[in-house]
Scaffold this motif. Structure first.
Motif, short mmCIF file in Angstrom:
data_model
loop_
_atom_site.label_atom_id
_atom_site.label_comp_id
_atom_site.label_asym_id
_atom_site.label_seq_id
_atom_site.Cartn_x
_atom_site.Cartn_y
_atom_site.Cartn_z
N SER A 1 0.71 -1.19 -0.12
CA SER A 1 -0.02 -0.02 -0.07
C SER A 1 0.65 1.17 0.05
CB SER A 1 -0.89 0.19 1.21
OG SER A 1 -1.51 -1.22 1.25
N LEU A 2 2.02 1.21 0.61
CA LEU A 2 2.89 2.50 0.55
C LEU A 2 4.29 1.85 0.15
CD1 LEU A 2 2.57 3.34 4.60
CD2 LEU A 2 1.14 3.91 2.66
N LEU A 3 4.48 2.65 -0.90
CA LEU A 3 5.86 2.84 -1.54
C LEU A 3 6.83 3.95 -1.05
CD1 LEU A 3 7.73 1.49 -3.69
CD2 LEU A 3 6.42 2.66 -5.52
N LEU A 4 7.77 3.60 -0.24
CA LEU A 4 8.67 4.61 0.70
C LEU A 4 9.75 4.75 -0.30
CD1 LEU A 4 7.33 3.78 4.31
CD2 LEU A 4 6.21 5.52 2.41
N CYS A 5 10.36 5.77 -0.61
CA CYS A 5 11.69 5.67 -1.04
C CYS A 5 12.50 6.83 -0.40
CB CYS A 5 11.46 6.40 -2.59
SG CYS A 5 10.41 5.27 -3.47
N ASP A 6 13.86 6.68 0.19
CA ASP A 6 14.79 7.39 0.72
C ASP A 6 15.69 7.85 -0.27
OD1 ASP A 6 16.38 8.88 2.50
OD2 ASP A 6 16.00 7.64 4.08
N GLU A 7 15.90 8.96 -0.85
CA GLU A 7 16.84 9.48 -1.72
C GLU A 7 17.00 8.37 -2.84
OE1 GLU A 7 17.96 12.50 -2.00
OE2 GLU A 7 18.29 13.13 0.00
N PRO A 8 15.74 7.86 -3.46
CA PRO A 8 15.68 6.94 -4.48
C PRO A 8 16.83 6.97 -5.62
CG PRO A 8 13.95 8.14 -5.00
CD PRO A 8 14.62 8.68 -3.58
N THR A 9 17.13 8.33 -6.06
CA THR A 9 17.96 8.54 -7.20
C THR A 9 19.04 9.43 -6.66
OG1 THR A 9 16.48 10.76 -7.54
CG2 THR A 9 16.05 8.70 -8.71
N GLY A 10 19.49 9.50 -5.51
CA GLY A 10 20.51 10.27 -5.08
C GLY A 10 21.99 10.06 -5.59
N ASP A 11 21.98 8.78 -5.95
CA ASP A 11 23.56 8.26 -6.55
C ASP A 11 23.70 8.09 -8.13
OD1 ASP A 11 24.51 7.72 -3.99
OD2 ASP A 11 24.33 5.91 -3.84
N LEU A 12 22.40 8.64 -8.65
CA LEU A 12 22.61 8.52 -10.06
C LEU A 12 22.83 9.84 -10.70
CD1 LEU A 12 19.24 6.35 -10.17
CD2 LEU A 12 21.55 5.53 -10.04
N ASP A 13 23.27 9.87 -11.98
CA ASP A 13 23.30 10.94 -12.98
C ASP A 13 22.11 11.47 -13.17
OD1 ASP A 13 22.59 9.94 -15.56
OD2 ASP A 13 24.17 8.51 -15.03
N ARG A 14 21.99 12.62 -13.81
CA ARG A 14 20.59 13.25 -13.83
C ARG A 14 19.55 12.48 -14.92
NH1 ARG A 14 19.81 18.95 -16.40
NH2 ARG A 14 17.51 19.27 -15.75
N SER A 15 20.25 12.21 -15.97
CA SER A 15 19.40 11.57 -16.96
C SER A 15 19.03 10.31 -16.45
CB SER A 15 20.23 11.55 -18.16
OG SER A 15 20.00 10.23 -18.74
N THR A 16 19.81 9.41 -15.64
CA THR A 16 19.62 8.14 -15.27
C THR A 16 18.41 8.46 -14.06
OG1 THR A 16 21.64 7.19 -15.68
CG2 THR A 16 20.38 5.96 -14.10
N ALA A 17 18.53 9.30 -13.20
CA ALA A 17 17.61 9.70 -12.28
C ALA A 17 16.24 10.01 -12.75
CB ALA A 17 18.19 11.15 -11.34
N ASN A 18 16.34 10.75 -13.81
CA ASN A 18 14.90 11.19 -14.47
C ASN A 18 14.33 9.86 -14.96
OD1 ASN A 18 14.77 13.73 -13.83
ND2 ASN A 18 15.97 14.42 -15.91
N THR A 19 14.94 9.05 -15.68
CA THR A 19 14.36 7.88 -16.12
C THR A 19 13.89 6.86 -14.93
OG1 THR A 19 16.05 7.99 -17.69
CG2 THR A 19 14.97 5.84 -17.65
N VAL A 20 14.78 6.78 -13.80
CA VAL A 20 14.32 5.85 -12.62
C VAL A 20 12.95 6.48 -12.06
CG1 VAL A 20 14.91 5.12 -10.61
CG2 VAL A 20 16.55 4.87 -12.15
#
Ligand code: ADP
Ligand code: MG
Length: 245
Positions: A173-192
């Motif tokens: 029911s809850l999808l909880l993310c802690d800095e889910p894209t914090g280690d990724l480059d900008r374009s990969t972060a956007n895709t994820v």
């Protein structure tokens, strides 16, 4: 009234009422969260921002039932999880909460497919075939061709996509993310992030992410900044619920 039995199939909701959290003893007390109250319903998204040390992870842990509030209450799907005895609380967390962390937390010795299946091992789920669902989710996140690979053989973005599939395996029911894209480059972060939103929209769960990134935060329906331990709502985001917003 205290509830001690695990209820199933309640509708998806989250309600925090006057939540406080401190760590430490009387003399060395660290006050972290102060009087936090808000409600969320199925299909909604929330970003929590704030400087390092402001209590973002602490708040996410409380919502995910990994830690208890010092005062106040948290209701998930109409249930007060902290009134459950420990084994039932563990089962509740396993069935109701999916976590994605900055540092994927995949187990290095297991394959991609095995990592996604891990949350299905502890408690038997009557409905469905976990391996079939794991394969479908991995196909959905674009990794159908990497099922037998180990996490070390994947890129950062691919590992996060595995972590997302793992978080969704028990239909939380809850999808909880802690800095889910914090280690990724900008374009990969956007895709994820786009994948995260797509899967959230399909599942109609509640999506909450903690992030430093204002770019990521701006994609969420609602935004809270943690200021002196309490949540302050930031702006009104008109992009809420638009596909690919
Ligand atoms: P953020 O995720 O916003 O960077 P955290 O929630 O990790 O912040 O931490 C908020 C504050 O709570 C920090 O001052 C941190 O030192 C403190 N804190 C977090 N966990 C504990 C703990 N288990 N014991 C004592 N203090 C803690
Ligand atoms: Mg943190």
């Amino acid at each position: 009234m205290m509830e001690t039995k695990l209820r199933v199939s309640a509708s998806i909701s989250l309600k925090l009422s006057n939540v406080h959290k401190h760590f430490g003893s009387e003399t060395r007390r660290v006050e972290v969260l102060h009087d936090i109250s808000f409600d969320m319903a199925a299909g909604q998204t929330l970003a929590i921002t704030g400087p390092s040390g402001s209590g973002k992870s602490t708040l996410l842990h409380l919502i995910g039932t990994l830690d208890q509030p010092s005062a106040g209450s948290i209701e998930i799907n109409g249930q007060t999880p902290f009134s459950l005895p420990e084994p039932e609380l563990a089962k509740f967390r396993n069935q109701v909460v999916g976590f994605v962390f900055q540092d994927h937390h995949l187990l290095p010795q297991y394959s991609v497919l095995e990592n996604v299946l891990i949350p299905t091992l502890a408690f038997k789920n009557k409905n469905g075939n976990p391996e079939k669902r794991a394969r479908e989710l991995l196909e959905r996140v674009g990794l159908a061709h990497r099922l037998d690979h180990r996490p070390a053989e994947l890129s950062g973005g691919e590992r996060q996509r595995v972590a997302i599939a793992r978080a969704l395996i028990n239909r939380p029911s809850l999808l909880l993310c802690d800095e889910p894209t914090g280690d990724l480059d900008r374009s990969t972060a956007n895709t994820v992030a786009s994948l995260l939103f797509e899967l959230h929209r399909e599942a109609q769960n509640i999506l909450i992410a903690v992030t430093h990134s204002l770019e990521l935060a701006s994609r969420f329906g609602k935004r809270f900044e943690l200021v002196e331990g309490t949540c302050v709502e930031v702006g009104i985001n008109l992009k809420q619920n638009k596909p690919n917003a």
